[in-house]
Design a protein around this motif. Structure first.
Motif, PDB file in Angstrom:
ATOM      1  N   THR A   9      58.594  62.106  25.943  1.00  0.00           N
ATOM      2  CA  THR A   9      57.517  61.445  25.018  1.00  0.00           C
ATOM      3  C   THR A   9      57.211  61.986  23.844  1.00  0.00           C
ATOM      4  O   THR A   9      57.356  61.122  23.008  1.00  0.00           O
ATOM      5  CB  THR A   9      56.266  60.728  26.255  1.00  0.00           C
ATOM      6  OG1 THR A   9      56.678  60.818  26.849  1.00  0.00           O
ATOM      7  CG2 THR A   9      55.904  60.705  25.471  1.00  0.00           C
ATOM      8  N   ARG A  10      57.129  63.206  23.686  1.00  0.00           N
ATOM      9  CA  ARG A  10      56.566  63.275  22.128  1.00  0.00           C
ATOM     10  C   ARG A  10      57.827  63.737  21.894  1.00  0.00           C
ATOM     11  O   ARG A  10      57.693  63.034  20.201  1.00  0.00           O
ATOM     12  CB  ARG A  10      56.217  64.986  22.380  1.00  0.00           C
ATOM     13  CG  ARG A  10      54.827  65.231  22.610  1.00  0.00           C
ATOM     14  CD  ARG A  10      54.222  66.481  22.509  1.00  0.00           C
ATOM     15  NE  ARG A  10      55.371  67.734  22.610  1.00  0.00           N
ATOM     16  CZ  ARG A  10      54.712  68.341  24.021  1.00  0.00           C
ATOM     17  NH1 ARG A  10      54.699  67.797  24.919  1.00  0.00           N
ATOM     18  NH2 ARG A  10      56.344  69.193  24.009  1.00  0.00           N
ATOM     19  N   THR A  11      59.794  63.737  21.752  1.00  0.00           N
ATOM     20  CA  THR A  11      60.511  64.018  21.335  1.00  0.00           C
ATOM     21  C   THR A  11      60.662  62.411  21.027  1.00  0.00           C
ATOM     22  O   THR A  11      60.652  61.856  20.003  1.00  0.00           O
ATOM     23  CB  THR A  11      61.772  64.099  22.251  1.00  0.00           C
ATOM     24  OG1 THR A  11      61.378  65.615  22.033  1.00  0.00           O
ATOM     25  CG2 THR A  11      62.967  64.573  21.709  1.00  0.00           C
ATOM     26  N   GLN A  12      59.999  61.011  21.550  1.00  0.00           N
ATOM     27  CA  GLN A  12      60.734  60.083  21.790  1.00  0.00           C
ATOM     28  C   GLN A  12      59.771  59.387  20.360  1.00  0.00           C
ATOM     29  O   GLN A  12      59.879  57.925  19.736  1.00  0.00           O
ATOM     30  CB  GLN A  12      60.529  59.263  23.132  1.00  0.00           C
ATOM     31  CG  GLN A  12      61.599  59.457  24.280  1.00  0.00           C
ATOM     32  CD  GLN A  12      61.146  58.461  25.745  1.00  0.00           C
ATOM     33  OE1 GLN A  12      60.412  58.139  25.516  1.00  0.00           O
ATOM     34  NE2 GLN A  12      62.558  57.948  25.657  1.00  0.00           N
ATOM     35  N   LEU A  13      57.975  60.202  20.911  1.00  0.00           N
ATOM     36  CA  LEU A  13      57.637  59.541  19.668  1.00  0.00           C
ATOM     37  C   LEU A  13      57.561  60.145  18.313  1.00  0.00           C
ATOM     38  O   LEU A  13      57.648  58.797  16.965  1.00  0.00           O
ATOM     39  CB  LEU A  13      56.196  60.297  20.116  1.00  0.00           C
ATOM     40  CG  LEU A  13      54.586  58.944  19.548  1.00  0.00           C
ATOM     41  CD1 LEU A  13      54.863  57.764  20.561  1.00  0.00           C
ATOM     42  CD2 LEU A  13      53.031  60.008  19.865  1.00  0.00           C
ATOM     43  N   LEU A  14      58.012  61.035  18.126  1.00  0.00           N
ATOM     44  CA  LEU A  14      58.647  61.784  16.481  1.00  0.00           C
ATOM     45  C   LEU A  14      59.669  60.766  16.265  1.00  0.00           C
ATOM     46  O   LEU A  14      60.130  60.429  15.593  1.00  0.00           O
ATOM     47  CB  LEU A  14      59.022  62.696  16.842  1.00  0.00           C
ATOM     48  CG  LEU A  14      57.325  63.524  16.651  1.00  0.00           C
ATOM     49  CD1 LEU A  14      58.019  65.407  16.895  1.00  0.00           C
ATOM     50  CD2 LEU A  14      56.484  63.459  16.108  1.00  0.00           C
ATOM     51  N   ALA A  15      60.560  60.130  17.575  1.00  0.00           N
ATOM     52  CA  ALA A  15      61.975  59.363  16.878  1.00  0.00           C
ATOM     53  C   ALA A  15      61.524  57.946  16.070  1.00  0.00           C
ATOM     54  O   ALA A  15      62.095  57.598  15.259  1.00  0.00           O
ATOM     55  CB  ALA A  15      62.826  58.902  18.478  1.00  0.00           C
ATOM     56  N   ALA A  16      60.061  57.457  17.033  1.00  0.00           N
ATOM     57  CA  ALA A  16      60.244  56.261  17.256  1.00  0.00           C
ATOM     58  C   ALA A  16      59.472  56.367  14.924  1.00  0.00           C
ATOM     59  O   ALA A  16      59.842  55.470  14.553  1.00  0.00           O
ATOM     60  CB  ALA A  16      58.748  56.038  17.261  1.00  0.00           C
ATOM     61  N   LEU A  17      58.902  57.855  14.605  1.00  0.00           N
ATOM     62  CA  LEU A  17      58.392  58.719  13.233  1.00  0.00           C
ATOM     63  C   LEU A  17      59.329  57.603  12.989  1.00  0.00           C
ATOM     64  O   LEU A  17      59.547  57.814  11.436  1.00  0.00           O
ATOM     65  CB  LEU A  17      57.169  58.961  13.312  1.00  0.00           C
ATOM     66  CG  LEU A  17      56.409  59.047  13.180  1.00  0.00           C
ATOM     67  CD1 LEU A  17      55.800  60.146  12.894  1.00  0.00           C
ATOM     68  CD2 LEU A  17      54.939  57.199  12.047  1.00  0.00           C
TER      69      LEU A  17
ATOM     70  N   GLY B 278      60.908  55.231   9.001  1.00  0.00           N
ATOM     71  CA  GLY B 278      60.448  56.221   8.176  1.00  0.00           C
ATOM     72  C   GLY B 278      59.683  56.946   7.762  1.00  0.00           C
ATOM     73  O   GLY B 278      59.551  56.694   6.295  1.00  0.00           O
ATOM     74  N   GLN B 279      58.932  57.307   8.394  1.00  0.00           N
ATOM     75  CA  GLN B 279      58.344  58.379   7.901  1.00  0.00           C
ATOM     76  C   GLN B 279      57.635  59.714   8.367  1.00  0.00           C
ATOM     77  O   GLN B 279      57.339  59.226  10.053  1.00  0.00           O
ATOM     78  CB  GLN B 279      56.814  57.703   7.566  1.00  0.00           C
ATOM     79  CG  GLN B 279      55.436  59.099   7.058  1.00  0.00           C
ATOM     80  CD  GLN B 279      54.353  57.914   6.280  1.00  0.00           C
ATOM     81  OE1 GLN B 279      53.671  57.300   6.719  1.00  0.00           O
ATOM     82  NE2 GLN B 279      54.443  58.344   4.983  1.00  0.00           N
ATOM     83  N   VAL B 280      58.308  60.736   8.294  1.00  0.00           N
ATOM     84  CA  VAL B 280      58.121  61.705   8.995  1.00  0.00           C
ATOM     85  C   VAL B 280      57.110  62.900   8.140  1.00  0.00           C
ATOM     86  O   VAL B 280      57.517  63.915   7.353  1.00  0.00           O
ATOM     87  CB  VAL B 280      59.270  62.529  10.040  1.00  0.00           C
ATOM     88  CG1 VAL B 280      58.918  63.959  10.307  1.00  0.00           C
ATOM     89  CG2 VAL B 280      60.225  61.820  10.432  1.00  0.00           C
ATOM     90  N   PRO B 281      56.254  63.402   8.683  1.00  0.00           N
ATOM     91  CA  PRO B 281      55.446  64.599   8.066  1.00  0.00           C
ATOM     92  C   PRO B 281      56.024  65.525   7.484  1.00  0.00           C
ATOM     93  O   PRO B 281      57.254  65.985   8.418  1.00  0.00           O
ATOM     94  CB  PRO B 281      54.129  64.803   9.058  1.00  0.00           C
ATOM     95  CG  PRO B 281      54.157  63.951   9.682  1.00  0.00           C
ATOM     96  CD  PRO B 281      55.266  62.946  10.501  1.00  0.00           C
ATOM     97  N   PHE B 282      55.854  66.600   6.658  1.00  0.00           N
ATOM     98  CA  PHE B 282      56.784  67.001   6.323  1.00  0.00           C
ATOM     99  C   PHE B 282      58.567  67.063   5.712  1.00  0.00           C
ATOM    100  O   PHE B 282      59.270  68.142   5.115  1.00  0.00           O
ATOM    101  CB  PHE B 282      56.683  68.517   6.918  1.00  0.00           C
ATOM    102  CG  PHE B 282      55.338  68.949   7.208  1.00  0.00           C
ATOM    103  CD1 PHE B 282      54.653  69.440   6.483  1.00  0.00           C
ATOM    104  CD2 PHE B 282      55.456  69.491   8.605  1.00  0.00           C
ATOM    105  CE1 PHE B 282      53.373  70.399   7.090  1.00  0.00           C
ATOM    106  CE2 PHE B 282      54.310  69.419   9.347  1.00  0.00           C
ATOM    107  CZ  PHE B 282      53.121  70.079   8.244  1.00  0.00           C
ATOM    108  N   GLN B 283      58.997  65.751   5.735  1.00  0.00           N
ATOM    109  CA  GLN B 283      59.681  65.561   4.826  1.00  0.00           C
ATOM    110  C   GLN B 283      59.901  64.076   4.023  1.00  0.00           C
ATOM    111  O   GLN B 283      60.355  63.071   4.551  1.00  0.00           O
ATOM    112  CB  GLN B 283      60.566  65.225   6.615  1.00  0.00           C
ATOM    113  CG  GLN B 283      61.104  66.151   7.421  1.00  0.00           C
ATOM    114  CD  GLN B 283      61.891  65.572   8.643  1.00  0.00           C
ATOM    115  OE1 GLN B 283      62.556  65.103   8.651  1.00  0.00           O
ATOM    116  NE2 GLN B 283      62.159  66.430   9.538  1.00  0.00           N
TER     117      GLN B 283
END
Length: 433
Positions: free
Chosen positions: A327-335, A339-344
């Motif tokens: 679920t964490r992986t899916q949540l980050l994929a949704a972010l 179009g927005q991922v922290p540190f990127q």
């Protein structure tokens, strides 16, 4: 101008100085809430979510290394980067005084630095810690720290900046994007400022930057009309002392926390005075929350994806750190889909603002993220409520639903998870009104 009710103004405080309210947050008054958010003090939630201690990134395999070694190095760094992102999102949700995390997030976008070039999650976290330390303090201290920050040096080619062959990337962006704005410096200023910053170097396997004396230019530099043997700190002080700097920094904060419409001259003058010679970020924020525009119901901002997701997780009581790995992986994929991922950040200019986040593709990713969160939320209070549409509004901190949105929510009110998912994606929640 229609002035917000006190409850709506309190909600706006949580939206703009934090990531939105938790249950019970809207029961406090405006003054009490502002004092709490800006007053500092212990934060048990943040303390219980300490920054992970990452190992230095592996040495980059040489040109002759086999593909397996190269892939292993990439996999290790990617795993660390994912851990860093997951930790910060969890910290945003866990923090009791979300203002510290929200301002850390703002400074991350202001001094935008990307892991995609730094390639050291440990240094990205170190920069994150520095920005958190100064998030509500003195902009002078923050700017001095950022100009010699290891991740920033790697991001803007500081290692290539040496006496006799200065690299202008950092000096240019420091003036253009971080402190003065376009049009308030010349190309000569950029070249001379680069000389002031020569000698600072960073290594991916180290924890701090070093000033290598033989690489530093000790000659007289002529920057912004002043002459002297400027170094990194005196360069920062010179730039921040320019009359254009305070209005620029105040304007950047205003655009992200109040409105994309610049403050009128009289408002700007008051805010610059509050910011003062100490460049006091907390004093500035306190002054901002006292301005009429902050209490104007027409002053709205589109939530950035990270702000939206962190707020939804806080409102529904879901901790990313407590979710299973899938679920964490899916949540980050949704972010990433939004179009927005922290540190990127996409560039040194940081992320876009406003309607750029309301695209169709981002909407699909937002819906998926909302489904993931609501699937793990305790929605018992909504299920028991007679007016479920009003109940999910209370839980999300939405002041009121439009007739159109209420009709849409009423159509799915029989399924509280579907209701909560649709409500989280509604304009009244995606936009901080």
């Amino acid at each position: 101008m229609v002035v917000l009710s006190e409850r709506a103004a309190v909600r706006r405080l949580h939206d703009r100085l934090g990531f939105g309210p938790r249950a019970g947050d809207l029961d406090r008054g405006f003054a009490e809430t502002r004092d709490r958010l800006l007053g500092g003090g212990p934060d048990p939630g943040a303390a219980a979510t300490p920054m992970p201690e990452l190992a230095p990134p592996p040495d980059r395999p040489g040109k002759n290394a086999d593909q397996a070694a190269k892939q292993q190095a990439r996999t290790t760094v990617q795993a660390q980067a994912t851990q860093a992102v997951g930790w910060w999102l969890d910290r945003m949700v866990a923090a009791d005084l979300a203002s510290v995390e929200r301002l850390t997030w703002f400074w991350h976008g202001h001094f935008a630095t990307g892991e995609q070039k730094v390639r050291s999650p440990r240094l990205m976290l170190a920069q994150n810690g520095t920005q958190r330390e100064h998030a509500l303090g003195s902009f002078t201290d923050l700017a001095r720290a950022m100009v010699v920050d290891p991740a920033m040096l790697l991001w803007l080619d500081g290692n290539s900046n040496k006496a006799g062959k200065p690299n202008e990337n950092l000096s240019r962006e420091f003036m253009e994007l971080f402190t003065l704005g376009i049009g308030h410096y010349t190309e000569d200023d950029v070249r001379e400022a680069a000389r002031a910053l020569t000698g600072w170097t960073a290594r991916r396997d180290a924890t701090g930057a070093q000033l290598v004396a033989k690489r530093h230019d000790n000659g007289v530099k002529h920057i912004l009309g002043a002459g002297g043997d400027f170094d990194a700190e005196s360069f920062v002080d010179l730039v921040l002392g320019r009359p254009e700097s305070a209005p620029f920094v105040v304007g950047r904060i205003w655009s992200r926390l109040v409105s994309t419409t610049p403050p009128p001259p009289d408002t700007l003058s008051r805010l610059v005075a509050a910011y003062g010679s100490r460049r006091d970020i907390t004093a500035l924020l306190r002054a901002i929350t006292g301005e009429a525009a902050f209490h104007d119901s027409a002053t709205s901002l589109v939530k950035q994806p990270v702000e939206w997701l962190a707020g939804l997780l806080r409102a529904l009581g879901v901790r990313p750190g407590g979710l299973d790995e899938k679920t964490r992986t899916q949540l980050l994929a949704a972010l990433r889909g939004m179009g927005q991922v922290p540190f990127q950040p996409p560039s040194v200019g940081g992320w876009a603002a406003g309607g750029a986040w309301l695209t169709t593709s981002a909407g699909v990713a937002r819906l998926h993220a909302a489904q993931l969160v609501t699937a793990h939320a305790d929605l018992g209070a909504v299920a028991k409520a007679r007016d479920k549409v009003a109940a999910i509004g209370d839980l999300l901190g939405v002041d009121a639903w439009s007739d159109r949105t209420r009709t849409a929510l009423s159509g799915v009110a029989g399924n509280v998870r579907q209701l909560s998912t649709v409500a989280a994606c509604a304009p009244e929640y995606a936009v901080s009104g």
